[in-house]
Design a protein around this motif. Structure first.
Motif, PDB file in Angstrom:
ATOM      1  N   SER A 118       0.522  -1.264  -0.123  1.00 12.17           N
ATOM      2  CA  SER A 118       0.056  -0.327   0.073  1.00 12.17           C
ATOM      3  C   SER A 118       0.873   0.687  -0.360  1.00 12.17           C
ATOM      4  CB  SER A 118      -1.241   0.108   1.008  1.00 12.17           C
ATOM      5  OG  SER A 118      -1.626  -0.681   1.722  1.00 12.17           O
TER       6      SER A 118
ATOM      7  N   GLN B 145      -5.004   4.672   9.545  1.00 13.12           N
ATOM      8  CA  GLN B 145      -5.989   3.937   8.164  1.00 13.12           C
ATOM      9  C   GLN B 145      -4.652   3.291   6.924  1.00 13.12           C
ATOM     10  OE1 GLN B 145      -7.468   7.343   6.130  1.00 13.12           O
ATOM     11  NE2 GLN B 145      -8.132   6.330   4.455  1.00 13.12           N
TER      12      GLN B 145
ATOM     13  N   GLU C  76      -4.755  -0.457   8.331  1.00 10.51           N
ATOM     14  CA  GLU C  76      -5.683  -0.891   7.735  1.00 10.51           C
ATOM     15  C   GLU C  76      -6.174  -1.652   6.015  1.00 10.51           C
ATOM     16  OE1 GLU C  76      -9.111  -3.250   9.217  1.00 10.51           O
ATOM     17  OE2 GLU C  76      -8.144  -2.760  10.811  1.00 10.51           O
ATOM     18  N   GLU C  77      -5.612  -1.086   5.772  1.00  7.69           N
ATOM     19  CA  GLU C  77      -5.876  -1.314   4.438  1.00  7.69           C
ATOM     20  C   GLU C  77      -5.119  -1.905   3.865  1.00  7.69           C
ATOM     21  OE1 GLU C  77      -4.250   2.809   2.774  1.00  7.69           O
ATOM     22  OE2 GLU C  77      -6.300   3.636   2.895  1.00  7.69           O
ATOM     23  N   ASN C  78      -3.595  -2.181   4.479  1.00  6.49           N
ATOM     24  CA  ASN C  78      -2.960  -3.274   3.822  1.00  6.49           C
ATOM     25  C   ASN C  78      -3.213  -4.449   4.415  1.00  6.49           C
ATOM     26  OD1 ASN C  78       0.452  -4.468   4.535  1.00  6.49           O
ATOM     27  ND2 ASN C  78      -0.280  -3.158   2.075  1.00  6.49           N
TER      28      ASN C  78
END
Length: 321
Positions: free
Chosen positions: A180, A229, A232-234
């Protein structure tokens, strides 16, 4: 094809600057106050004649000693630095010649800072995964100390110099997962040397704009908002939950920021690596330098997170199956 992080080697300059050394220069800046503020006791600083190429060469020599690798096996060389020896040519070309990498080996500089290791790892992984290269050498090296004004006790206390050499291959210990990455160039001036390029305006060598400037509050605000954030995305991208990660290795910015992030993201201390006490913030080298001592441990899944100058950020999960 899968890509793997196979080994990490480290080089530190000989000169060690302690908090007591800095306190002697700034009597009101007590050594205990420095540690309380940034969580650092010592930092290594390159001497006046030591540049990025010298440090990169030393890190690569350590990689040779530790792995026995024949450098003719390196297909591509990436050098991540924001303090190159020259504007032209790339420092990677100088290092390629000095260490004896093959003339058939690609060699480029990456101008990236605190997220530089993640960015460099993404490029190295792509080169291997695509079949362009079997072995990629990723070196991080910065000498921020040479860009700090001699009256800037804050940045002098925070930053240290270091170099690391990582071998990324089609086999190895840690399988490299999905990345990410992100950029917000509107914050470019939060960490900057204004008189360092084409539009430099001052010939006065003592002009503060010739030296490193950091808006600490601005960088902290960006980090506090963006990094939870990013984690969480990764995790979602890699199909994992936070509890699946055995070790989190963040850019070693300063201990206050790291502990703030750890508490906000709710990561236990025993799964969160902080080891900057004796190194300082070593910019692009901070993540591999921090992870070096844990590389051969029993960690199964490791998440690396970089953030800072640019503004830029990046995260990746390494899988030790």
């Amino acid at each position: 094809m899968k890509s793997y992080l196979k080994h990490i080697s480290v080089y530190l300059p000989d000169r060690n600057v302690t908090n007591e050394d800095i306190a002697e220069m700034f009597p009101s800046w007590e050594s205990s106050k420095i540690f309380e503020k940034v969580g650092i006791k010592n930092r290594y600083v390159a001497d006046s004649k030591e540049g990025v190429a010298d440090m990169a060469v030393a890190a690569i020599r350590n990689l040779q000693l530790e792995t026995g690798i024949d450098l003719s096996q390196i297909d591509y060389f990436l050098l991540c630095t924001q303090s190159p020896d020259y504007q032209i040519p790339t420092t990677a070309c100088i290092v390629q010649h000095r260490v004896g990498l093959s003339n058939n080996c690609g060699a480029i500089d990456i101008n990236q800072g605190c997220s530089g290791y993640i960015y460099g790892l993404s490029l190295a992984s792509a080169l291997v995964s695509s079949g362009i290269a079997n072995n990629v050498l990723l070196v991080t090296a910065d000498v921020y100390s040479k860009h700090i004004h001699n009256s800037d006790k804050g940045n002098m206390s925070l930053f240290g110099d270091a170099a690391t050499a990582s071998l990324i291959s089609s086999d190895g210990k840690y399988e490299i997962g999905k990345f990410s990455l992100g950029t917000d160039g509107s914050g470019y001036d939060k960490l900057i040397i204004k008189n360092s390029g084409l539009f430099s305006k001052s010939l006065n060598q003592d002009d503060p704009e010739n030296f490193l400037f950091m808006d600490g509050a601005g960088v902290f605000d960006f980090t506090a908002k963006r990094i939870p954030q990013l984690i969480e995305e990764n995790l979602v991208l890699n199909g994992l939950a936070k509890d699946d990660i055995n070790l989190f290795v963040f850019h070693q910015a300063n201990t206050f920021m790291l502990n703030f992030l750890r508490n906000r993201i709710k990561i236990e201390k025993n799964r969160f690596l902080i080891n900057m006490e004796n190194y300082g913030n070593t910019v692009s080298s901070s993540i591999p330098l921090a992870f070096k001592d844990s590389f051969d441990g029993e960690n199964r899944n490791v998440m690396m997170v970089g953030f800072g100058v640019g503004l830029s950020w990046g995260a990746v999960v390494l899988l030790n199956k």
